[in-house]
Scaffold this active site. Structure first.
Site, PDB file in Angstrom:
ATOM      1  N   GLY A 284     -39.690 -15.726  66.183  1.00 45.12           N
ATOM      2  CA  GLY A 284     -38.503 -14.880  66.213  1.00 45.12           C
ATOM      3  C   GLY A 284     -37.569 -15.257  67.355  1.00 45.12           C
ATOM      4  O   GLY A 284     -36.341 -15.273  67.199  1.00 45.12           O
TER       5      GLY A 284
ATOM      6  N   ASN B 290     -37.691  -2.720  68.308  1.00 47.45           N
ATOM      7  CA  ASN B 290     -39.116  -2.942  68.548  1.00 47.45           C
ATOM      8  C   ASN B 290     -39.753  -1.860  69.408  1.00 47.45           C
ATOM      9  O   ASN B 290     -40.954  -1.654  69.350  1.00 47.45           O
ATOM     10  CB  ASN B 290     -39.342  -4.318  69.192  1.00 47.45           C
ATOM     11  CG  ASN B 290     -38.408  -4.598  70.336  1.00 47.45           C
ATOM     12  OD1 ASN B 290     -37.186  -4.606  70.171  1.00 47.45           O
ATOM     13  ND2 ASN B 290     -38.952  -4.813  71.512  1.00 47.45           N
TER      14      ASN B 290
ATOM     15  N   ALA C 106     -43.670 -14.620  61.751  1.00 49.32           N
ATOM     16  CA  ALA C 106     -44.930 -14.469  61.010  1.00 49.32           C
ATOM     17  C   ALA C 106     -45.922 -13.519  61.685  1.00 49.32           C
ATOM     18  O   ALA C 106     -46.603 -12.741  61.015  1.00 49.32           O
ATOM     19  CB  ALA C 106     -45.587 -15.842  60.822  1.00 49.32           C
ATOM     20  N   HIS C 107     -46.000 -13.581  63.032  1.00 47.76           N
ATOM     21  CA  HIS C 107     -47.100 -12.838  63.670  1.00 47.76           C
ATOM     22  C   HIS C 107     -46.888 -11.334  63.704  1.00 47.76           C
ATOM     23  O   HIS C 107     -47.778 -10.582  64.097  1.00 47.76           O
ATOM     24  CB  HIS C 107     -47.418 -13.412  65.062  1.00 47.76           C
ATOM     25  CG  HIS C 107     -46.504 -12.994  66.176  1.00 47.76           C
ATOM     26  ND1 HIS C 107     -46.826 -11.978  67.040  1.00 47.76           N
ATOM     27  CD2 HIS C 107     -45.309 -13.456  66.561  1.00 47.76           C
ATOM     28  CE1 HIS C 107     -45.846 -11.844  67.936  1.00 47.76           C
ATOM     29  NE2 HIS C 107     -44.916 -12.729  67.664  1.00 47.76           N
TER      30      HIS C 107
ATOM     31  N   CYS D 277     -43.091  -7.194  76.322  1.00 44.23           N
ATOM     32  CA  CYS D 277     -42.442  -8.305  77.007  1.00 44.23           C
ATOM     33  C   CYS D 277     -42.059  -7.943  78.435  1.00 44.23           C
ATOM     34  O   CYS D 277     -41.913  -8.809  79.277  1.00 44.23           O
ATOM     35  CB  CYS D 277     -41.196  -8.729  76.258  1.00 44.23           C
ATOM     36  SG  CYS D 277     -41.450  -8.804  74.494  1.00 44.23           S
TER      37      CYS D 277
HETATM   38  C1  LIG Z   1     -41.548  -9.864  68.536  1.00 45.43           C
HETATM   39  C2  LIG Z   1     -40.058  -9.817  68.463  1.00 45.43           C
HETATM   40  C3  LIG Z   1     -39.275 -10.954  68.692  1.00 45.43           C
HETATM   41  C4  LIG Z   1     -39.886 -12.259  69.136  1.00 45.43           C
HETATM   42  O1  LIG Z   1     -40.574 -12.903  68.100  1.00 45.43           O
HETATM   43  P1  LIG Z   1     -41.636 -14.046  68.515  1.00 45.43           P
HETATM   44  O2  LIG Z   1     -42.080 -14.589  67.177  1.00 45.43           O
HETATM   45  O3  LIG Z   1     -42.712 -13.381  69.277  1.00 45.43           O
HETATM   46  O4  LIG Z   1     -40.872 -15.056  69.299  1.00 45.43           O
HETATM   47  C5  LIG Z   1     -37.913 -10.856  68.569  1.00 45.43           C
HETATM   48  N1  LIG Z   1     -37.333  -9.700  68.219  1.00 45.43           N
HETATM   49  C6  LIG Z   1     -38.038  -8.579  67.985  1.00 45.43           C
HETATM   50  C7  LIG Z   1     -37.335  -7.332  67.584  1.00 45.43           C
HETATM   51  C8  LIG Z   1     -39.421  -8.605  68.103  1.00 45.43           C
HETATM   52  O5  LIG Z   1     -40.124  -7.489  67.883  1.00 45.43           O
END
Ligand SMILES: *Cc1c(COP(=O)(O)O)cnc(C)c1O
Length: 386
Positions: A71, A151, A200-201, A324
């Site tokens: 992401g 998030n 994906a995760h 984070c």
């Molecule tokens: C987890 C997250 C990301 C980052 O994605 P990664 O695959 O961990 O780099 C970005 N934006 C939001 C809203 C997220 O929850």
């Protein structure tokens, strides 16, 4: 002791079917998709099948999907790539105050490079007001980036309406949909967005793989240069095991979406009702316009970190603010943006549900949290003085 993982907003466990296909690719399908021989052709076929599955999940065409390392990279590619591609048109970008750092920081980088950055505020539920976006758009605006679901607090933005306003002025619209894809129906055409990031995760796939949807015809330049992979927009030998696993996770997400959304919404609402029955607590985010998996509450007279540690001792995995920023003492920028004081923001708890959670898990959390809150408050001088 019961073990309850309620931190699916940070990451999700791999779905067993995803592990099976990923293991198979790692073991048996090691060809390079760019090679002409049978191994290469087999890998290429797997790659394109995954692209189709991932595209379907968001109602896109396969050729509009570009695989990334997650992401974060998709967000950076959208923001920095469009800024580079439209340099001649202008240097104004619009985003919101509650974006993930994967959006906010590249915007800050552009600001340092001379771009104008407008950061839209949100209301006390965490929603951007469409009229604020309409007023912020200018002749030299090149991109609007507003996330679909937050998030930390789970609030959903009125993306279709916001994207329509940008489109009427001929401005590209990006949304970080990492937290909404796979949890609620997400369709790029219904939303009317030009770019969309997902990972994906967060949907029971592996870490380190994601995608950027780029609507056909959108002007965007690559950030890295090398081979011809991903139609030159994202060069480098493809992470085939990760991408095929992402494809499988996307298929499963689509298959199970309605049933899981209904089941998790019920669990979420039980958690919200139970937790908000504790004295001196508030729910953060919108009551109904929120993803089915998110609960975020703030307790007065509580230190979020102590609460997390106490819950961890009870076998409960949760988070405060966002994963984070944990380790930093600054309260979450999202909680401050919805109007919380530093003190209340510090007493926040985020529980994020997923496919492994049951009614029993909710019962356990609703039994343990009030006990822990009561104990921590009994040790707080502020609580005892009130
Ligand atoms: C987890 C997250 C990301 C980052 O994605 P990664 O695959 O961990 O780099 C970005 N934006 C939001 C809203 C997220 O929850």
């Amino acid at each position: 002791m019961q073990q309850v993982y309620m931190d699916h907003g940070a990451t999700t466990p791999l779905h067993p079917e995803v592990i099976a296909v990923m293991t198979d690719v790692l073991t048996n399908h090691y060809g390079n998709p760019s090679s002409v021989h049978a191994w290469g052709r087999d890998a290429k076929k797997r790659l394109e099948e995954a692209r189709t599955s991932v595209a379907k999940l968001i109602g896109a065409q396969p050729e509009e999907i570009f695989f990334t390392s997650g992401g974060t990279e998709a967000d950076n590619m959208a923001i920095l790539g469009v800024a580079k591609g439209l340099e001649k048109k202008g240097k104004h970008i619009i985003t919101s105050a509650i974006e993930h750092h994967a959006v906010l920081y590249p915007c800050e980088v552009l600001k340092k490079a001379g771009y104008d950055l407008t950061i839209l505020p949100v209301d006390d539920q965490g929603r951007v007001r469409p009229e604020d976006l309409a007023l912020a758009l200018r002749e030299d605006t090149v991109l609007v980036s507003i996330m679909h679901a937050n998030n930390e607090i789970g609030t959903l933005q009125p993306i279709a309406e916001l994207a329509r306003i940008a489109k009427e002025r001929g401005v590209l619209f990006h949304t970080d949909a990492v937290q909404s894809v796979g949890k609620i129906p997400v369709n790029v055409n219904e939303l009317g967005v030009d770019l969309l990031s997902f990972s994906a995760h967060k949907i029971y796939g592996p870490k380190g793989v994601g995608a950027l949807y780029i609507r056909r015809g959108s002007r965007i330049l690559p950030l890295t240069h090398g081979g011809g992979q991903e139609r030159r927009r994202r060069p480098g030998t493809e992470n085939l095991p990760g991408i095929v696993a992402f494809g499988k996770a996307a298929e499963i997400a689509q298959r199970d979406l309605t049933a899981e959304a209904d089941r998790l919404t019920k669990l979420r609402d039980r958690l919200i009702d139970g937790l908000t029955a504790i004295p001196e607590v508030r729910l953060n985010g919108h009551r109904t316009e929120r993803i089915p998996t998110n609960v975020n509450v703030s307790f007065r007279y509580i230190e979020g970190e102590s609460l997390l540690l106490s819950l961890d001792l009870k076998g409960i995995a949760a988070s405060s603010g966002s994963a984070c920023t944990s380790g930093s003492l600054d309260p979450s920028h999202v909680l401050l943006a919805i109007g919380l004081s530093h003190e209340i923001a510090h007493g926040s708890l985020r529980l994020t549900l997923g496919r492994i959670n049951t009614e029993d898990d909710v019962d356990y959390v609703l039994r343990e949290v009030p006990v822990v809150v009561e104990r921590l408050r009994s040790m707080s001088p502020l609580y005892n003085q009130k």
